[in-house]
Every structure is written in C-alpha cells, then in structure tokens.
Design an enzyme around this catalytic site. Structure first.
Site, PDB file in Angstrom:
ATOM      1  CE  LYS A  41       0.396   3.580  -7.693  1.00  0.00           C
ATOM      2  NZ  LYS A  41       0.365   4.995  -8.054  1.00  0.00           N
ATOM      3  CE1 TYR A 269      12.485 -23.339 -26.118  1.00  0.00           C
ATOM      4  CE2 TYR A 269      12.349 -21.848 -24.247  1.00  0.00           C
ATOM      5  CZ  TYR A 269      11.977 -23.016 -24.886  1.00  0.00           C
ATOM      6  OH  TYR A 269      11.082 -23.860 -24.278  1.00  0.00           O
TER       7      TYR A 269
HETATM    8  C1  LIG Z   1       1.259   5.773  -7.444  1.00  0.00           C
HETATM    9  C2  LIG Z   1       0.894   7.150  -7.050  1.00  0.00           C
HETATM   10  C3  LIG Z   1       1.555   7.757  -5.963  1.00  0.00           C
HETATM   11  C4  LIG Z   1       2.739   7.147  -5.258  1.00  0.00           C
HETATM   12  O1  LIG Z   1       3.902   7.387  -5.997  1.00  0.00           O
HETATM   13  P1  LIG Z   1       5.335   6.922  -5.500  1.00  0.00           P
HETATM   14  O2  LIG Z   1       6.255   7.495  -6.518  1.00  0.00           O
HETATM   15  O3  LIG Z   1       5.343   5.446  -5.483  1.00  0.00           O
HETATM   16  O4  LIG Z   1       5.552   7.501  -4.143  1.00  0.00           O
HETATM   17  C5  LIG Z   1       1.082   9.003  -5.563  1.00  0.00           C
HETATM   18  N1  LIG Z   1       0.056   9.601  -6.208  1.00  0.00           N
HETATM   19  C6  LIG Z   1      -0.574   9.051  -7.255  1.00  0.00           C
HETATM   20  C7  LIG Z   1      -1.700   9.788  -7.907  1.00  0.00           C
HETATM   21  C8  LIG Z   1      -0.172   7.814  -7.729  1.00  0.00           C
HETATM   22  O5  LIG Z   1      -0.786   7.267  -8.781  1.00  0.00           O
END
Ligand SMILES: *Cc1c(COP(=O)(O)O)cnc(C)c1O
Length: 382
Positions: A41, A269
């Site tokens: 994702k 800044y």
């Molecule tokens: C993002 C996510 C994962 C992966 O998690 P990691 O800690 O990056 O391995 C797994 N399950 C769900 C439901 C997620 O949202």
C-alpha cells in the site's frame, strides 16, 4: 542500472536485489506452507509500487495487499492471476471496480456483504472476499462479538465466497499481552463459526511486528508483511528476531553551495541558530519539499564523506544548511546521505524516525513525489 546524474539533486536509491534477498530471508524463516501476502500500500511504502511489486512477484510473494481499489487497479496492470486484497473498506461507488479489476475486498459489515452479493448476482459472478474481525484495534473489521452474525449472513450470500478471515493487531510491537488478548479473541471467534470448515481458508493476523502465530495447532496459514520486506529490523521478541534484513532505500542529496560564515551569523528562517565559531557551511539541495521533516531542524544529522554533520537552523522547502567545518575536505557536488549508509556511518530509518518524532512507516511515506526513485538491481560498486 541507473545511476544518479547531476540533475538528481535529491533522489532515493532503491535496491531491488536487497528487496529480493529480504523476502527470501523472511520466507525461509517461516514454515513452508505459510502464504506470504506482500503489503504494498501507499506506493509500496514510498518505494514505488510497480518496480517493487514486479520484483516481489518474481521473488516468491503469494499475494498482495493494498489500501484501496485505486492502488489495486494499478497493481492489476502488472499481471493477472495475482490475488490482490484490499485492506480497507471500499466506498459503494467503488464496488463495480472490485469486479472490473478482479480484486478481493475486505468485508466488515452486513451492509457491505448484502450490497456486494447483489452486485455479484447482477454480474452473474462469484466474488471471493476476506472477512475482517476487529479484535481490539477499533478500526475496520466487524467487532468480534458481532462477527458470528456477519458470518451467518456471508454463508447465506450465494454469490459471495469467503476466501480468508483476518484480524489486525494494534500493538504487536509494544504490548505482547494485549496482542495475546487479540489473538485469543480471534481464535475464539473462529471457533464459533460452526458447520463450516475454515481449514481451507486463508487465516491471517501477523504483520511485520507480530510474527509468532505459527505452531502445528494454530489455524494461521498466512502473514501480511509490509515494513519488514523493506529492510527494517524485526522487533525484539518476534519469532524472526534474529532475522537479518537489509535496507532497501537510501535517501540522498548533494551539496550545491559551500561558504565560509563568521561566528555570530544567524542561520535560516526565524534565526533559531547562531554560529558559535567561524564555520564552513554547506547548502544541500533538499528540504521539506522532498521529505526531510521540519522537525529535524537543528537536530538532524547527515553523512558527508563518511562523517556525520549536523543540520543547522530551520529546514526550508528546498534547501537545508549543514555544518561541514569539521570535515578535512568537502566539495560542491558531494553526496549527502540523509537516510542510508556511507563509509562506516549509517543513518537508519529507525534513527531518522526517532530524531524527527515519527515512525519509519511515515518517514518512507513522506519522501515526496519530487524525489526520483532510482532502481538498481545490484549494489553500486563503491
Ligand atoms: C499496513 C498493514 C499491514 C502491514 O504491516 P507492516 O507492519 O508494515 O508489516 C498488515 N495488515 C494491515 C491490515 C495493514 O494495514
């Protein structure tokens, strides 16, 4: 292999061979029959969806998971036949796209089940779904005490087929006891699903932090791995604690200007920093517009010529000011490592995150689209 060119003022090197090795290591540490759902994702955590997913397909991933149907559609273009699980709830307007791209939705409510069943009927198709159970994360999924009712509904939906059941841990990396409670709630809930053989389903809970579900008697037969495949070290106490992964991404920029400034000069800044000695400062060609968090102002470090140099003053959108007074030699064009390794020095995503008050997930996702990702198959020669 593509190398950075002078036009790459700020870039992320992504080592596909390291990704492949990480996947191999994780797989070989898990029992053979465990399915590997690769979580890609958010543009594969900022590493770039297409090149990462393509390499993962060649390296032994069994399936993919993404956040939403848009990401799923992009991934689907890379190949048919791969299972793509959408982790989050879909919007009703997105339901037709689930069929169009042949992806697997996650169902958390009776309303979703009925609407998708109706649509599947209209399309004369059977839709495979995963049922998600909320065991204490308070996010998507059906609350575990209401899961039986949803399960009964799903069984009656003639056009839906349950392909998997899962839950998600809220504190796998920080609270073993709560994780155990979530695991027990999940298993107890599964045990209440009568007259249905769940042994043929994909049953999954563990993400990178929680890999400890597996023994002969446990029904778990899949994992969902994101961060670990990108080279973050496994959590202490996890089944894979001793696993050695390598970072896949390094974040680098260049020195575009050097100058000598007198003691007492205020820097950047808001004048939050005053030079305490005559200094040779370097202007580096990246700022928060590239993903260096502003919270690293006056407290971050970078690596130049194999040595750590402090960030001075506020980070600006396009430029960051670094103190190079302690270096013997330095030149315009030198590589500046923001995240990664040079010589004997390394700045890990954990360190970067800790200094900026964040987490590695957010560090990777915050590298902006202005930053070209440069993909390499082998490590550079130097
Ligand atoms: C993002 C996510 C994962 C992966 O998690 P990691 O800690 O990056 O391995 C797994 N399950 C769900 C439901 C997620 O949202």
């Amino acid at each position: 292999m593509h190398s950075p060119t002078p036009t790459h003022r700020c870039y992320a090197r992504v080592d596909l061979a390291a990704l492949e090795r990480n996947l191999g290591r994780i797989r070989s540490a898990l029992p053979d029959d465990i399915r590997y759902i690769s979580v890609v994702k958010a543009d594969a955590y900022g590493h770039g969806l297409r090149p990462m997913a393509t390499r993962l397909m060649q390296s032994g991933a069994d399936a993919f998971a993404v956040a939403n149907v848009n990401e799923a559609a992009e991934l689907r273009e890379l190949g048919h036949g791969w299972r793509i699980l959408i982790l989050g709830p879909a919007l009703p307007e997105e339901y037709p796209l689930i069929f169009q791209y042949k992806v697997t939705p996650t169902i958390s409510s009776i309303e979703e089940a009925i609407a998708l069943d109706r649509l599947a009927e209209q399309k004369k198709q059977t839709l495979e779904i995963h049922l998600k159970i909320d065991t204490g994360m308070g996010r998507s999924g059906v609350w575990f005490e209401q899961a039986e009712a949803l399960f009964e509904t799903l069984i009656k939906c003639g056009n839906l087929r349950i392909h998997g059941i899962f839950t998600h841990f809220s504190s796998a990396d920080s609270d073993a006891e709560y994780t155990r409670l979530q695991r027990i709630r999940f298993l107890d809930t599964l045990a209440r699903f009568k007259n249905f053989d769940i042994s043929t389903l994909w049953i999954h809970a563990d993400n990178s932090a929680g890999l400890e579900s597996f023994n002969e008697h446990s029904p778990f037969n899949a994992v969902r791995i994101g961060l670990l495949q990108f080279g973050l070290p496994p959590c202490e106490g996890s089944l894979l604690e001793s696993l050695k992964t390598e970072p896949v991404l390094s974040f680098e920029t260049r020195i575009c200007l050097l100058k000598q400034l007198p003691k007492g000069t205020s820097i950047s800044y808001g004048r939050t920093r005053e030079l305490t000695r005559d200094s040779r400062i370097a202007i580096v060609s990246a700022g928060y517009g590239d993903g260096i968090p502003r919270s690293l102002s006056n407290c971050g470090e970078v690596i130049i010529r194999g040595r750590r140099c402090p960030i001075l003053g506020k980070i600006t959108m396009d430029q960051t000011i670094v103190d190079t007074t302690n270096l013997d030699e330095v030149a315009v064009g030198d590589t500046v490592v923001l995240l990664g390794k040079q010589g004997n020095e390394v700045i890990t995503a954990d360190e970067f995150a800790e200094r900026s008050g964040s987490i590695p997930y957010e560090v990777f996702c915050s590298i902006t689209k202005r930053v070209p990702r440069i993909y390499q198959t082998d490590r550079p020669a130097s």
